[in-house]
Design a protein around this motif. Sequence first.
Motif, mmCIF file in Angstrom:
data_model
loop_
_atom_site.group_PDB
_atom_site.id
_atom_site.type_symbol
_atom_site.label_atom_id
_atom_site.label_comp_id
_atom_site.label_asym_id
_atom_site.label_seq_id
_atom_site.Cartn_x
_atom_site.Cartn_y
_atom_site.Cartn_z
ATOM 1 N N GLU A 71 15.186 -39.736 -6.919
ATOM 2 C CA GLU A 71 16.441 -39.258 -7.517
ATOM 3 C C GLU A 71 16.678 -39.912 -8.874
ATOM 4 O O GLU A 71 17.190 -39.274 -9.799
ATOM 5 C CB GLU A 71 17.614 -39.532 -6.574
ATOM 6 N N PHE A 91 12.200 -31.568 -4.856
ATOM 7 C CA PHE A 91 11.838 -32.580 -3.863
ATOM 8 C C PHE A 91 11.223 -31.910 -2.637
ATOM 9 O O PHE A 91 11.700 -30.863 -2.197
ATOM 10 C CB PHE A 91 13.090 -33.323 -3.368
ATOM 11 N N GLY C 2 23.795 -39.915 -3.284
ATOM 12 C CA GLY C 2 22.649 -39.031 -3.453
ATOM 13 C C GLY C 2 22.990 -37.839 -4.328
ATOM 14 O O GLY C 2 24.146 -37.485 -4.529
ATOM 15 N N MET C 3 21.956 -37.263 -4.838
ATOM 16 C CA MET C 3 22.077 -36.103 -5.717
ATOM 17 C C MET C 3 22.538 -34.872 -4.963
ATOM 18 O O MET C 3 22.238 -34.717 -3.793
ATOM 19 C CB MET C 3 20.686 -35.779 -6.247
ATOM 20 N N THR C 5 21.780 -31.392 -4.138
ATOM 21 C CA THR C 5 20.624 -30.494 -4.221
ATOM 22 C C THR C 5 20.883 -29.231 -3.401
ATOM 23 O O THR C 5 21.782 -29.192 -2.571
ATOM 24 C CB THR C 5 19.343 -31.177 -3.691
ATOM 25 N N LEU C 10 9.477 -22.850 -1.410
ATOM 26 C CA LEU C 10 8.287 -22.821 -2.261
ATOM 27 C C LEU C 10 7.255 -21.956 -1.562
ATOM 28 O O LEU C 10 6.858 -22.254 -0.436
ATOM 29 C CB LEU C 10 7.733 -24.234 -2.448
ATOM 30 N N ILE C 64 9.128 -20.634 -6.670
ATOM 31 C CA ILE C 64 10.295 -21.228 -6.019
ATOM 32 C C ILE C 64 11.433 -20.229 -6.066
ATOM 33 O O ILE C 64 11.831 -19.771 -7.142
ATOM 34 C CB ILE C 64 10.715 -22.525 -6.736
ATOM 35 N N ARG C 67 14.844 -17.928 0.294
ATOM 36 C CA ARG C 67 13.961 -17.509 1.383
ATOM 37 C C ARG C 67 13.739 -15.993 1.461
ATOM 38 O O ARG C 67 12.601 -15.549 1.635
ATOM 39 C CB ARG C 67 14.525 -18.048 2.706
ATOM 40 N N THR C 92 7.062 -23.726 2.022
ATOM 41 C CA THR C 92 7.501 -25.109 2.168
ATOM 42 C C THR C 92 8.979 -25.186 1.808
ATOM 43 O O THR C 92 9.408 -24.573 0.822
ATOM 44 C CB THR C 92 6.710 -26.041 1.219
ATOM 45 N N ASP C 93 9.759 -25.918 2.597
ATOM 46 C CA ASP C 93 11.160 -26.150 2.253
ATOM 47 C C ASP C 93 11.238 -27.194 1.158
ATOM 48 O O ASP C 93 10.680 -28.284 1.301
ATOM 49 C CB ASP C 93 11.940 -26.651 3.471
ATOM 50 N N VAL C 94 11.934 -26.879 0.091
ATOM 51 C CA VAL C 94 12.099 -27.843 -1.002
ATOM 52 C C VAL C 94 13.569 -27.897 -1.403
ATOM 53 O O VAL C 94 14.383 -27.086 -0.954
ATOM 54 C CB VAL C 94 11.221 -27.478 -2.230
ATOM 55 N N GLU C 95 13.891 -28.868 -2.234
ATOM 56 C CA GLU C 95 15.251 -29.019 -2.753
ATOM 57 C C GLU C 95 15.210 -29.046 -4.272
ATOM 58 O O GLU C 95 14.419 -29.792 -4.849
ATOM 59 C CB GLU C 95 15.859 -30.346 -2.304
ATOM 60 N N VAL C 96 16.080 -28.262 -4.876
ATOM 61 C CA VAL C 96 16.214 -28.296 -6.331
ATOM 62 C C VAL C 96 17.593 -28.860 -6.675
ATOM 63 O O VAL C 96 18.496 -28.894 -5.837
ATOM 64 C CB VAL C 96 16.051 -26.890 -6.953
ATOM 65 N N LEU C 97 17.732 -29.288 -7.900
ATOM 66 C CA LEU C 97 19.046 -29.774 -8.348
ATOM 67 C C LEU C 97 20.052 -28.641 -8.301
ATOM 68 O O LEU C 97 19.762 -27.526 -8.723
ATOM 69 C CB LEU C 97 18.956 -30.290 -9.781
ATOM 70 N N ASP C 100 24.880 -26.912 -12.426
ATOM 71 C CA ASP C 100 26.158 -27.530 -12.769
ATOM 72 C C ASP C 100 27.351 -26.696 -12.352
ATOM 73 O O ASP C 100 28.406 -27.217 -12.016
ATOM 74 C CB ASP C 100 26.237 -27.768 -14.288
#
Lengths: 102, 102, 102
Positions: A71, A91, C2-3, C5, C10, C64, C67, C92-97, C100
């Motif tokens: 992070e 991530f 934590g961020m 996300t 993916l 990316i 689903r 694959t399960d991923v996390e993006v930011l 904003d």
Amino acid sequence: MGMHTEKRTLLTVFTEASIEQVLIRDMDRLGIRGYTISDARGKGSRGVRDASWDESRNIRIEVICDRPQAEMLLGHLQTRYYSNYAMVAFFTDVEVLRPDKF
Amino acid sequence: MGMHTEKRTLLTVFTEASIEQVLIRDMDRLGIRGYTISDARGKGSRGVRDASWDESRNIRIEVICDRPQAEMLLGHLQTRYYSNYAMVAFFTDVEVLRPDKF
Amino acid sequence: MGMHTEKRTLLTVFTEASIEQVLIRDMDRLGIRGYTISDARGKGSRGVRDASWDESRNIRIEVICDRPQAEMLLGHLQTRYYSNYAMVAFFTDVEVLRPDKF
């Protein structure tokens, strides 16, 4: 019973090849101990930068570390590069072998 | 309702390009039916090997299989290569399309 | 804490380099907004195609998206290419930011 593994975070960054050296210096300065870089090509756009990616000169950067460090690195990339460069980062939860000493 | 998928394990290995052919022979002998290899560069160190990675000659090996097979392969790599080669390996949970016969 | 996300999927596809341009046209037509392609080599076989993969000319495509869009794209690939080309694809399960504006 299966292998003893530990959870880590894989941070993957797709971005412009032109900033590879700058990003390597950033990672060294931020204490990232290992990374893998490979060449790629792609299409996409992101944030305030409207132009499409250069089709032929992208890179993939991959870093495996704990979540707080991932992070920290992504926060740095977002602040420093997201508005001026084509960059996609994500991530993934991964498992590494537990070190023998654990 | 979504696609019918099945869980598999993706084993990703970052290591030195010099042992690519040896690793391919190992995978063939261990019954690994498919793998993908790509070129990469990187930095890192691991285990008892203190030297940094060669910056320019690394590879990524990816194998998708069931968890026991992934653990068998990683166990082999750990025993055989972890102490003498720069090698980082990790598991990722992935989903593949369920074969028609299921 | 934590961020912030957001979850994304993916979709990774390993397939023959010979159909790269066709797949790019498919993705454009299906509304896929970004993708990354890199070169790879590998071994494997799939479905009704019995031959082994060409050892030296494979590609990795990564997309990316959410689903449903990932399933739409994979469904298209399955219908159109699985029986005639060496192709392995996985989610694959991923996390993006989180953007904003959220």
